[in-house]
Design a protein around this motif. Structure first.
Motif, mmCIF file in Angstrom:
data_model
loop_
_atom_site.group_PDB
_atom_site.id
_atom_site.type_symbol
_atom_site.label_atom_id
_atom_site.label_comp_id
_atom_site.label_asym_id
_atom_site.label_seq_id
_atom_site.Cartn_x
_atom_site.Cartn_y
_atom_site.Cartn_z
ATOM 1 N N LEU A 203 55.425 49.671 39.993
ATOM 2 C CA LEU A 203 54.094 50.207 40.306
ATOM 3 C C LEU A 203 53.411 50.752 39.059
ATOM 4 O O LEU A 203 52.200 50.550 38.862
ATOM 5 N N ILE A 204 54.179 51.448 38.199
ATOM 6 C CA ILE A 204 53.592 51.954 36.956
ATOM 7 C C ILE A 204 53.109 50.804 36.092
ATOM 8 O O ILE A 204 51.993 50.831 35.537
ATOM 9 N N SER A 205 53.922 49.754 35.985
ATOM 10 C CA SER A 205 53.516 48.596 35.191
ATOM 11 C C SER A 205 52.282 47.930 35.780
ATOM 12 O O SER A 205 51.347 47.548 35.051
ATOM 13 N N ALA A 206 52.220 47.795 37.107
ATOM 14 C CA ALA A 206 51.065 47.152 37.744
ATOM 15 C C ALA A 206 49.812 48.001 37.612
ATOM 16 O O ALA A 206 48.705 47.482 37.410
ATOM 17 N N VAL A 207 49.964 49.328 37.706
ATOM 18 C CA VAL A 207 48.798 50.209 37.557
ATOM 19 C C VAL A 207 48.236 50.126 36.136
ATOM 20 O O VAL A 207 47.007 50.080 35.936
ATOM 21 N N LEU A 208 49.119 50.073 35.139
ATOM 22 C CA LEU A 208 48.648 49.930 33.764
ATOM 23 C C LEU A 208 48.011 48.555 33.547
ATOM 24 O O LEU A 208 47.038 48.427 32.786
ATOM 25 N N ALA A 209 48.562 47.517 34.216
ATOM 26 C CA ALA A 209 47.924 46.200 34.138
ATOM 27 C C ALA A 209 46.550 46.222 34.788
ATOM 28 O O ALA A 209 45.607 45.567 34.303
ATOM 29 N N LEU A 210 46.406 46.984 35.882
ATOM 30 C CA LEU A 210 45.089 47.143 36.498
ATOM 31 C C LEU A 210 44.121 47.826 35.544
ATOM 32 O O LEU A 210 42.948 47.434 35.446
ATOM 33 N N ARG A 211 44.621 48.806 34.838
ATOM 34 C CA ARG A 211 43.757 49.488 33.865
ATOM 35 C C ARG A 211 43.320 48.527 32.769
ATOM 36 O O ARG A 211 42.153 48.527 32.346
ATOM 37 N N SER A 212 44.235 47.693 32.288
ATOM 38 C CA SER A 212 43.879 46.716 31.267
ATOM 39 C C SER A 212 42.870 45.699 31.798
ATOM 40 O O SER A 212 41.910 45.321 31.110
#
Length: 468
Positions: A203-212
Motif C-alpha cells: 500500500l505504501i508503494s502504491a500510494v507513492l506511485a499514485l503521488r508520482s
C-alpha cells in the motif's frame, strides 16, 4: 498481533527506503502539495514501530489502540484518490466514529463484560474502513486518466486488506481456548499478520506511485496551460504585427544598435521595398542630419538613383529591459539647400578626405572643408567653376581626367586616380543622382593617398584600367 522483530524491522526499513526514494525523485522540480499521501504512508508505520519499540524495551502494554493510525491511513488513501475529504457525507463521520471507538472502546468494552475483546473490535473496524477505502478508490478510478491503473491497484489492495481482516475475525471467533487446534490456529494467525504487514508495504508503494502519477498529470496539465498561454500570446503577437504591418503610416522598429527589426508595408513601399534582414539603419540612408530632439532629416536614394528627403521622428520604447526605437518616416519636399546641408555642410571630413556636390553642368555647387584645404593656395576661387578645371589645377594627368569625365557621362558611377603635382595621389569617385524632377547632380568623394598607402588604393583602379 504477534510479529517477529526481524519482520517488523524489514518492514520499517523498506518503507523508509521507499519514502527516501520518493523524496529524492524530485529534489528541485515543483510539484503539487499532496499531504494525504504522506499521512497515509506515515500512519501505516506507527503500529509496527510501536510493536518494535515495545519488544525492544520489554514494555508490557496493549498496543491495539495504535491500529487507529491504520484507520487514518485508510481514510488518507481514499482522500488522496478523491482529492478531498472522501465519501462526502458518510465516510468521514464513519472514520471518526471508528477511530474513537477503537481508542476508547478497546479499553472499556472488555471490562463491561460484553464478550467482545479489543483485538476483535480492531479487526472489525479495520475491515469496515478498508472496505470503504476500496469502494472510494473504485468510485474515483475513472476521474484519473493518468493514474487509473494505480488507483485500481489501490482499490484491489484495500479490498484484499478487508478480506484479510475478515479472515482474522473468523479465526478469532472460531477458535476455542481449550481446543487441540490452538497451535495451528496461531500459526495461521501469525501468517495472516505477516500478510497484513506485507500488504501495508504494498500500500505504501502504491500510494507513492499514485503521488508520482498525480505529479506527472499535474506537470502535463501545467504544460498544456503553458502551451495554451504561449499560443494565445503568439496569436496576439501575430495580430499586433499584422496590424502594425498594415498601418497607413511608414513606421520602422529598430534595436538600440540601429538594427532594423520590423517595417510596415507603407515604409517598405516608401523605401522601395528594401531587404531589411540584419541591416542597420545607416544602410538605408546616405546621410542623416539631426534637426531637433528625436527628429532627424535623412537622404534616401531610390533604385532609379532618385534622391528623396525624409523626416524621421523617433520614439524610445523600453521592453524587457531593452531599448527600442519606433521611427515614423515622413516625406519632405525636395530642397537643394537641405540636400547640400545633408551631403556637405554636416560632414566633418578627415584631413585626407574631401567631399562635395556638383550640379548637372558639373559646376561646383558645394564643397566641404577638405576641398578647400586641397586647393589652397592654388585656386583662390575654389568654390566656383567647373569640376574638371579644378582637377586640372591639382593634376596634369589630363587623360585620366578625361576618362573620369567620359565614365560618369555614360554610367551612374565613375572612379579615377590622379597623380598630384605636389606628389602623392588622389582617388576620385563620382556618383550620379537625380532630383524628383529628374535633374541631375553628382556626389563627389575624394581621398588623398600618399606613396605608402597607394598600393591599397591603386588595386581597384588598376583592375578597372586593365578592363578598359
Amino acid at each position: 498481533m504477534n510479529l517477529s522483530s526481524d519482520l517488523l524491522l524489514f518492514f520499517l526499513l523498506s518503507s523508509v527506503a521507499l519514502l527516501a526514494l520518493d523524496v529524492a525523485r524530485y529534489p528541485v522540480a515543483p510539484r503539487p502539495r499532496d499531504f494525504a499521501v504522506w499521512v497515509a504512508a506515515l500512519a501505516m508505520l506507527v503500529h509496527p514501530l510501536a510493536l518494535l519499540l515495545a519488544e525492544h524495551f520489554s514494555v508490557a502494554v496493549d498496543l491495539t489502540p495504535a491500529l487507529a493510525f491504520d484507520l487514518i491511513a485508510a481514510s488518507a488513501i481514499a482522500s488522496a484518490v478523491a482529492g478531498r475529504a472522501p465519501g462526502g457525507k458518510w465516510f468521514l463521520p464513519l472514520l471518526i466514529l471508528s477511530v474513537v471507538s477503537l481508542v476508547a472502546g478497546v479499553q472499556l468494552l472488555p471490562t463491561r463484560g460484553t464478550g467482545i475483546t479489543g483485538s476483535l473490535m480492531a479487526t472489525l473496524l479495520l475491515c469496515v474502513t478498508m472496505a470503504g477505502a476500496a469502494a472510494e478508490c473504485t468510485r474515483h478510478a475513472r476521474v484519473h486518466p493518468h493514474s487509473q491503473r494505480v488507483v485500481m491497484l489501490l482499490a484491489l489492495l484495500c479490498g484484499t486488506g478487508a478480506l484479510l481482516q475478515i479472515l482474522m475475525l473468523l479465526l478469532a471467533l472460531g477458535l476455542q481456548p481449550d481446543t487441540n487446534e490452538l497451535g495451528d490456529a496461531r500459526t495461521i494467525s501469525n501468517a495472516v499478520d505477516s500478510g497484513w504487514l506485507l500488504l501495508k508495504l504494498l500500500l505504501i508503494s502504491a500510494v507513492l506511485a499514485l503521488r508520482s502519477a498525480k505529479h506527472s498529470a499535474w506537470l502535463d496539465r501545467v504544460g498544456r496551460q503553458l502551451v495554451d498561454t504561449a499560443n494565445a500570446s503568439t496569436n496576439d503577437l501575430l495580430v499586433v504585427s499584422q496590424a502594425f504591418y498594415q498601418l497607413p503610416a511608414a513606421m520602422l522598429v529598430t534595436a538600440d544598435d540601429g538594427r532594423i527589426l520590423f517595417a510596415s508595408a507603407q515604409a517598405r513601399r516608401q523605401l522601395s521595398y528594401p531587404d531589411t534582414t540584419d541591416r542597420l539603419l545607416e544602410d538605408l540612408f546616405i546621410a542623416v542630419q539631426p534637426i531637433g530632439q528625436q527628429q532627424v532629416r535623412a537622404l534616401f536614394e531610390r533604385p532609379d538613383r532618385q534622391a528623396e528627403l525624409v523626416l524621421i521622428r523617433m520614439i524610445g520604447v523600453e521592453c524587457g529591459g531593452q531599448s527600442y526605437h519606433l521611427l515614423q518616416l515622413d516625406k519632405l519636399p525636395f530642397d537643394f539647400d537641405i540636400l547640400r546641408s545633408l551631403l556637405v555642410d554636416t560632414r566633418n571630413d578627415a584631413p585626407h578626405e574631401a567631399s562635395g556636390l556638383l550640379d548637372h553642368h558639373f559646376a561646383i555647387a558645394a564643397m566641404a572643408d577638405g576641398w578647400f584645404r586641397l586647393l589652397d593656395p592654388i585656386d583662390r576661387y575654389a568654390g566656383a567653376g567647373v569640376f574638371w578645371d579644378k582637377l586640372r589645377l591639382l593634376s596634369d594627368n589630363d587623360s585620366e581626367i578625361s576618362h573620369l569625365e567620359n565614365g560618369i557621362a555614360t554610367a551612374n558611377e565613375a572612379h579615377g586616380w590622379l597623380l598630384l603635382r605636389r606628389g602623392g595621389g588622389l582617388s576620385v569617385s563620382l556618383r550620379k543622382m537625380k532630383t524628383p524632377d529628374y535633374k541631375l547632380f553628382y556626389r563627389v568623394q575624394m581621398t588623398l593617398v600618399d606613396d605608402a598607402t597607394r598600393t591599397g588604393h591603386d588595386g581597384p583602379y588598376a583592375g578597372t584600367r586593365e578592363a578598359r
